[in-house]
Scaffold this motif. Sequence first.
Motif, PDB file in Angstrom:
ATOM      1  N   ASP A 165     -11.769   2.329  -1.078  1.00 40.69           N
ATOM      2  CA  ASP A 165     -10.979   3.408  -0.479  1.00 40.69           C
ATOM      3  C   ASP A 165      -9.569   3.461  -1.063  1.00 40.69           C
ATOM      4  O   ASP A 165      -9.097   4.504  -1.477  1.00 40.69           O
ATOM      5  N   ASP A 166      -8.906   2.328  -1.036  1.00 37.04           N
ATOM      6  CA  ASP A 166      -7.552   2.256  -1.588  1.00 37.04           C
ATOM      7  C   ASP A 166      -7.306   0.827  -2.062  1.00 37.04           C
ATOM      8  O   ASP A 166      -8.173  -0.041  -1.954  1.00 37.04           O
ATOM      9  N   VAL A 167      -6.141   0.605  -2.611  1.00 36.74           N
ATOM     10  CA  VAL A 167      -5.822  -0.708  -3.173  1.00 36.74           C
ATOM     11  C   VAL A 167      -5.920  -1.789  -2.108  1.00 36.74           C
ATOM     12  O   VAL A 167      -6.468  -2.871  -2.349  1.00 36.74           O
ATOM     13  N   GLN A 168      -5.432  -1.523  -0.907  1.00 40.07           N
ATOM     14  CA  GLN A 168      -5.442  -2.532   0.156  1.00 40.07           C
ATOM     15  C   GLN A 168      -6.860  -2.918   0.572  1.00 40.07           C
ATOM     16  O   GLN A 168      -7.140  -4.102   0.771  1.00 40.07           O
ATOM     17  N   THR A 169      -7.760  -1.953   0.709  1.00 37.26           N
ATOM     18  CA  THR A 169      -9.131  -2.296   1.098  1.00 37.26           C
ATOM     19  C   THR A 169      -9.823  -3.067  -0.020  1.00 37.26           C
ATOM     20  O   THR A 169     -10.607  -3.981   0.258  1.00 37.26           O
ATOM     21  N   LEU A 170      -9.527  -2.738  -1.273  1.00 34.97           N
ATOM     22  CA  LEU A 170     -10.086  -3.501  -2.390  1.00 34.97           C
ATOM     23  C   LEU A 170      -9.548  -4.928  -2.368  1.00 34.97           C
ATOM     24  O   LEU A 170     -10.307  -5.889  -2.518  1.00 34.97           O
ATOM     25  N   LEU A 171      -8.258  -5.071  -2.144  1.00 34.26           N
ATOM     26  CA  LEU A 171      -7.644  -6.393  -2.042  1.00 34.26           C
ATOM     27  C   LEU A 171      -8.286  -7.216  -0.927  1.00 34.26           C
ATOM     28  O   LEU A 171      -8.653  -8.380  -1.126  1.00 34.26           O
ATOM     29  N   ASN A 172      -8.457  -6.613   0.233  1.00 40.56           N
ATOM     30  CA  ASN A 172      -9.054  -7.331   1.366  1.00 40.56           C
ATOM     31  C   ASN A 172     -10.486  -7.768   1.050  1.00 40.56           C
ATOM     32  O   ASN A 172     -10.885  -8.888   1.388  1.00 40.56           O
ATOM     33  N   TYR A 173     -11.254  -6.889   0.418  1.00 41.52           N
ATOM     34  CA  TYR A 173     -12.641  -7.221   0.079  1.00 41.52           C
ATOM     35  C   TYR A 173     -12.684  -8.358  -0.950  1.00 41.52           C
ATOM     36  O   TYR A 173     -13.469  -9.303  -0.811  1.00 41.52           O
ATOM     37  N   ILE A 174     -11.832  -8.295  -1.949  1.00 42.66           N
ATOM     38  CA  ILE A 174     -11.805  -9.363  -2.958  1.00 42.66           C
ATOM     39  C   ILE A 174     -11.430 -10.689  -2.308  1.00 42.66           C
ATOM     40  O   ILE A 174     -12.009 -11.731  -2.634  1.00 42.66           O
ATOM     41  N   MET A 175     -10.498 -10.680  -1.367  1.00 44.06           N
ATOM     42  CA  MET A 175     -10.104 -11.924  -0.709  1.00 44.06           C
ATOM     43  C   MET A 175     -11.254 -12.521   0.093  1.00 44.06           C
ATOM     44  O   MET A 175     -11.396 -13.742   0.161  1.00 44.06           O
ATOM     45  N   LEU A 207      -3.475  -8.961  -5.800  1.00 40.72           N
ATOM     46  CA  LEU A 207      -2.765  -7.685  -5.827  1.00 40.72           C
ATOM     47  C   LEU A 207      -2.186  -7.431  -7.212  1.00 40.72           C
ATOM     48  O   LEU A 207      -2.276  -6.316  -7.733  1.00 40.72           O
ATOM     49  N   GLU A 208      -1.624  -8.448  -7.831  1.00 38.33           N
ATOM     50  CA  GLU A 208      -1.089  -8.309  -9.190  1.00 38.33           C
ATOM     51  C   GLU A 208      -2.192  -7.898 -10.163  1.00 38.33           C
ATOM     52  O   GLU A 208      -1.965  -7.053 -11.036  1.00 38.33           O
ATOM     53  N   ILE A 209      -3.374  -8.490 -10.036  1.00 39.38           N
ATOM     54  CA  ILE A 209      -4.498  -8.151 -10.912  1.00 39.38           C
ATOM     55  C   ILE A 209      -4.886  -6.687 -10.738  1.00 39.38           C
ATOM     56  O   ILE A 209      -5.087  -5.964 -11.722  1.00 39.38           O
ATOM     57  N   ILE A 210      -4.978  -6.233  -9.492  1.00 40.53           N
ATOM     58  CA  ILE A 210      -5.346  -4.837  -9.227  1.00 40.53           C
ATOM     59  C   ILE A 210      -4.287  -3.888  -9.780  1.00 40.53           C
ATOM     60  O   ILE A 210      -4.605  -2.911 -10.471  1.00 40.53           O
ATOM     61  N   LEU A 211      -3.028  -4.182  -9.494  1.00 45.53           N
ATOM     62  CA  LEU A 211      -1.954  -3.298  -9.952  1.00 45.53           C
ATOM     63  C   LEU A 211      -1.844  -3.294 -11.475  1.00 45.53           C
ATOM     64  O   LEU A 211      -1.540  -2.257 -12.079  1.00 45.53           O
ATOM     65  N   ARG A 212      -2.114  -4.429 -12.104  1.00 45.82           N
ATOM     66  CA  ARG A 212      -2.108  -4.490 -13.575  1.00 45.82           C
ATOM     67  C   ARG A 212      -3.212  -3.612 -14.145  1.00 45.82           C
ATOM     68  O   ARG A 212      -3.003  -2.875 -15.121  1.00 45.82           O
ATOM     69  N   PRO A 269      -0.116  -0.490  -2.844  1.00 45.79           N
ATOM     70  CA  PRO A 269      -1.148  -0.884  -1.877  1.00 45.79           C
ATOM     71  C   PRO A 269      -1.867   0.275  -1.197  1.00 45.79           C
ATOM     72  O   PRO A 269      -3.013   0.135  -0.783  1.00 45.79           O
ATOM     73  N   THR A 270      -1.227   1.423  -1.083  1.00 44.64           N
ATOM     74  CA  THR A 270      -1.862   2.551  -0.400  1.00 44.64           C
ATOM     75  C   THR A 270      -2.445   3.587  -1.361  1.00 44.64           C
ATOM     76  O   THR A 270      -2.918   4.638  -0.922  1.00 44.64           O
ATOM     77  N   THR A 271      -2.441   3.288  -2.646  1.00 47.55           N
ATOM     78  CA  THR A 271      -2.985   4.226  -3.627  1.00 47.55           C
ATOM     79  C   THR A 271      -4.468   4.454  -3.354  1.00 47.55           C
ATOM     80  O   THR A 271      -5.256   3.507  -3.374  1.00 47.55           O
ATOM     81  N   PRO A 272      -4.879   5.706  -3.069  1.00 48.17           N
ATOM     82  CA  PRO A 272      -6.298   5.979  -2.835  1.00 48.17           C
ATOM     83  C   PRO A 272      -7.091   5.885  -4.142  1.00 48.17           C
ATOM     84  O   PRO A 272      -6.690   6.449  -5.156  1.00 48.17           O
ATOM     85  N   LEU A 273      -8.198   5.161  -4.091  1.00 42.34           N
ATOM     86  CA  LEU A 273      -9.024   4.953  -5.284  1.00 42.34           C
ATOM     87  C   LEU A 273     -10.310   5.758  -5.254  1.00 42.34           C
ATOM     88  O   LEU A 273     -10.867   6.086  -6.295  1.00 42.34           O
ATOM     89  N   PHE A 274     -10.807   6.043  -4.054  1.00 44.49           N
ATOM     90  CA  PHE A 274     -12.111   6.671  -3.895  1.00 44.49           C
ATOM     91  C   PHE A 274     -12.054   7.643  -2.726  1.00 44.49           C
ATOM     92  O   PHE A 274     -11.337   7.428  -1.769  1.00 44.49           O
ATOM     93  N   GLY A 275     -12.808   8.708  -2.813  1.00 47.28           N
ATOM     94  CA  GLY A 275     -12.861   9.672  -1.720  1.00 47.28           C
ATOM     95  C   GLY A 275     -12.126  10.946  -2.067  1.00 47.28           C
ATOM     96  O   GLY A 275     -11.661  11.134  -3.194  1.00 47.28           O
ATOM     97  N   PRO A 276     -12.000  11.837  -1.080  1.00 40.11           N
ATOM     98  CA  PRO A 276     -11.436  13.156  -1.343  1.00 40.11           C
ATOM     99  C   PRO A 276      -9.979  13.137  -1.792  1.00 40.11           C
ATOM    100  O   PRO A 276      -9.535  14.031  -2.491  1.00 40.11           O
ATOM    101  N   ASN A 277      -9.220  12.133  -1.417  1.00 38.14           N
ATOM    102  CA  ASN A 277      -7.811  12.051  -1.803  1.00 38.14           C
ATOM    103  C   ASN A 277      -7.579  11.085  -2.956  1.00 38.14           C
ATOM    104  O   ASN A 277      -6.451  10.674  -3.207  1.00 38.14           O
ATOM    105  N   ALA A 278      -8.641  10.711  -3.636  1.00 39.06           N
ATOM    106  CA  ALA A 278      -8.565   9.690  -4.675  1.00 39.06           C
ATOM    107  C   ALA A 278      -7.616  10.071  -5.794  1.00 39.06           C
ATOM    108  O   ALA A 278      -7.552  11.230  -6.208  1.00 39.06           O
TER     109      ALA A 278
END
Length: 99
Positions: free
Chosen positions: A83-93, A8-13, A32-41
């Motif tokens: 989709d958002d920071v949390q989904t990216l975090l989960n995928y990386i884990m 999470l620190e790496i993503i937020l950095r 964690p809820t920042t949208p990264l991709f999609g219509p609300n990105a």
Amino acid sequence: MLTKENVLEIILRALQNLNDELGDDEKFEAGPTTPLFGPNATLDSLALVSVIVDVEGDVSTALGRSISLTDDRAMSQEISPFDDVQTLLNYIMILVNEG
């Protein structure tokens, strides 16, 4: 071993580095809820690619092995890992724990 908090620190950095390059009227709140991709990105496609490259590099360095965030597996997920920071975090884990 990388923990969820480390990733999470790496993503937020990476998001903060991007924010530092933006004008005041373009800055966004990163969390964690920042949208990264999609219509609300929050990010445009070029900014998303930049963040992904930074995160992929930093996670690979911290792990001592290469990971790919943009391979066929990532693109075929039912829910995009971007989709958002949390989904990216989960995928990386998932990737971190496979090694």
